[in-house]
Design a protein around this motif. Structure first.
Motif, mmCIF file in Angstrom:
data_model
loop_
_atom_site.group_PDB
_atom_site.id
_atom_site.type_symbol
_atom_site.label_atom_id
_atom_site.label_comp_id
_atom_site.label_asym_id
_atom_site.label_seq_id
_atom_site.Cartn_x
_atom_site.Cartn_y
_atom_site.Cartn_z
ATOM 1 N N VAL A 82 0.788 -1.241 0.000
ATOM 2 C CA VAL A 82 0.000 0.000 0.000
ATOM 3 C C VAL A 82 0.818 1.288 0.000
ATOM 4 O O VAL A 82 0.269 2.356 -0.271
ATOM 5 N N GLU A 83 2.082 1.209 0.311
ATOM 6 C CA GLU A 83 2.903 2.427 0.361
ATOM 7 C C GLU A 83 3.758 2.552 -0.895
ATOM 8 O O GLU A 83 4.231 1.548 -1.427
ATOM 9 N N THR A 84 3.967 3.755 -1.335
ATOM 10 C CA THR A 84 4.820 4.006 -2.489
ATOM 11 C C THR A 84 5.952 4.935 -2.074
ATOM 12 O O THR A 84 5.779 5.793 -1.210
ATOM 13 N N GLY A 85 7.079 4.731 -2.679
ATOM 14 C CA GLY A 85 8.213 5.603 -2.407
ATOM 15 C C GLY A 85 8.895 5.275 -1.101
ATOM 16 O O GLY A 85 8.492 4.378 -0.366
ATOM 17 N N PRO A 86 9.939 6.012 -0.803
ATOM 18 C CA PRO A 86 10.694 5.753 0.424
ATOM 19 C C PRO A 86 9.909 6.160 1.668
ATOM 20 O O PRO A 86 9.032 7.012 1.613
ATOM 21 N N LEU A 109 22.555 11.797 4.583
ATOM 22 C CA LEU A 109 21.189 11.401 4.923
ATOM 23 C C LEU A 109 20.762 10.138 4.180
ATOM 24 O O LEU A 109 20.063 9.291 4.753
ATOM 25 N N GLU A 110 21.173 10.007 2.938
ATOM 26 C CA GLU A 110 20.785 8.831 2.161
ATOM 27 C C GLU A 110 21.256 7.558 2.861
ATOM 28 O O GLU A 110 20.510 6.593 2.998
ATOM 29 N N SER A 111 22.479 7.570 3.329
ATOM 30 C CA SER A 111 23.026 6.409 4.041
ATOM 31 C C SER A 111 22.236 6.131 5.328
ATOM 32 O O SER A 111 21.853 4.991 5.600
ATOM 33 N N GLU A 112 21.983 7.159 6.111
ATOM 34 C CA GLU A 112 21.227 6.995 7.365
ATOM 35 C C GLU A 112 19.802 6.524 7.099
ATOM 36 O O GLU A 112 19.294 5.624 7.773
ATOM 37 N N PHE A 113 19.150 7.140 6.119
ATOM 38 C CA PHE A 113 17.772 6.789 5.807
ATOM 39 C C PHE A 113 17.671 5.353 5.288
ATOM 40 O O PHE A 113 16.744 4.622 5.631
ATOM 41 N N GLN A 114 18.613 4.936 4.445
ATOM 42 C CA GLN A 114 18.589 3.560 3.942
ATOM 43 C C GLN A 114 18.758 2.561 5.080
ATOM 44 O O GLN A 114 18.073 1.535 5.116
ATOM 45 N N ASP A 115 19.657 2.859 6.014
ATOM 46 C CA ASP A 115 19.830 1.982 7.180
ATOM 47 C C ASP A 115 18.544 1.895 7.990
ATOM 48 O O ASP A 115 18.137 0.810 8.428
ATOM 49 N N ALA A 116 17.885 3.035 8.212
ATOM 50 C CA ALA A 116 16.638 3.059 8.988
ATOM 51 C C ALA A 116 15.536 2.288 8.261
ATOM 52 O O ALA A 116 14.778 1.533 8.891
ATOM 53 N N GLU A 117 15.442 2.447 6.960
ATOM 54 C CA GLU A 117 14.416 1.754 6.186
ATOM 55 C C GLU A 117 14.658 0.246 6.160
ATOM 56 O O GLU A 117 13.715 -0.543 6.251
ATOM 57 N N ARG A 118 15.922 -0.168 6.083
ATOM 58 C CA ARG A 118 16.247 -1.602 6.150
ATOM 59 C C ARG A 118 15.859 -2.176 7.520
ATOM 60 O O ARG A 118 15.326 -3.276 7.615
ATOM 61 N N ALA A 119 16.146 -1.419 8.576
ATOM 62 C CA ALA A 119 15.800 -1.873 9.928
ATOM 63 C C ALA A 119 14.283 -2.010 10.076
ATOM 64 O O ALA A 119 13.792 -2.972 10.682
ATOM 65 N N MET A 120 13.536 -1.057 9.539
ATOM 66 C CA MET A 120 12.084 -1.124 9.616
ATOM 67 C C MET A 120 11.565 -2.341 8.843
ATOM 68 O O MET A 120 10.713 -3.086 9.337
ATOM 69 N N ALA A 121 12.092 -2.563 7.641
ATOM 70 C CA ALA A 121 11.656 -3.704 6.829
ATOM 71 C C ALA A 121 11.950 -5.021 7.556
ATOM 72 O O ALA A 121 11.104 -5.928 7.585
ATOM 73 N N GLU A 122 13.106 -5.105 8.175
ATOM 74 C CA GLU A 122 13.467 -6.321 8.909
ATOM 75 C C GLU A 122 12.523 -6.534 10.089
ATOM 76 O O GLU A 122 12.023 -7.628 10.311
#
Length: 147
Positions: A82-86, A109-122
């Motif tokens: 249901v979600e689109t984009g980062p 920020l890109e590096s930090e945000f990608q790490d946070a998004e990976r953690a959320m997905a996990e």
């Protein structure tokens, strides 16, 4: 943040469908539990159907059911449907290259945000819809409200 309420609506709907898996539920029934509008619920259910998480049947006695076992659907599956984009918003336009902060911030920020998004997905990938149904039923039993 870019996260909308669609994920919460999707997870709520999937949990209801799993809880009452012996029957189809209408978008109106799900909307009633959400204290929301059936049109919004139908939009979210449509995205879940497109992701092969639910199926619908039309006509008398029709409604929505899960397309997979509740233990085979994670919260991350619902999010992706249901979600689109980062998850975290990036700069809307390039910062000023003449500024030492501006010229470096996007990459940092890109590096930090990608790490946070990976953690959320996990994390969301560790919880299934079946887990939520189990928790709902346990809470209801403790409160003496289970049916």
């Amino acid at each position: 943040m870019s996260l909308s309420s669609r994920s919460a609506v999707a997870i709520h709907a999937l949990t209801m469908l799993a809880r009452w898996s012996d029957k189809s539920l209408t978008s109106a029934e799900i909307a009633e539990s959400l204290a929301s509008n059936p049109v919004l619920v139908r939009r979210v259910l449509g995205s879940l159907r497109d992701a092969d998480l639910v199926r619908s049947t039309e006509g008398r006695g029709g409604g929505w059911t899960l397309a997979r076992a509740p233990r085979a659907i994670t919260l991350h599956d619902a999010y992706l449907a249901v979600e689109t984009g980062p998850l975290l918003s990036r700069h809307p336009h390039p910062p000023n290259d003449a500024c030492e902060v501006g010229r470096n911030m996007q990459a940092l920020l890109e590096s930090e945000f990608q790490d946070a998004e990976r953690a959320m997905a996990e994390r969301l990938g560790r919880t299934t819809i079946a887990d939520l149904v189990t928790k709902v039923l346990a809470i209801e039993r403790e409160a003496g409200l289970s049916r």
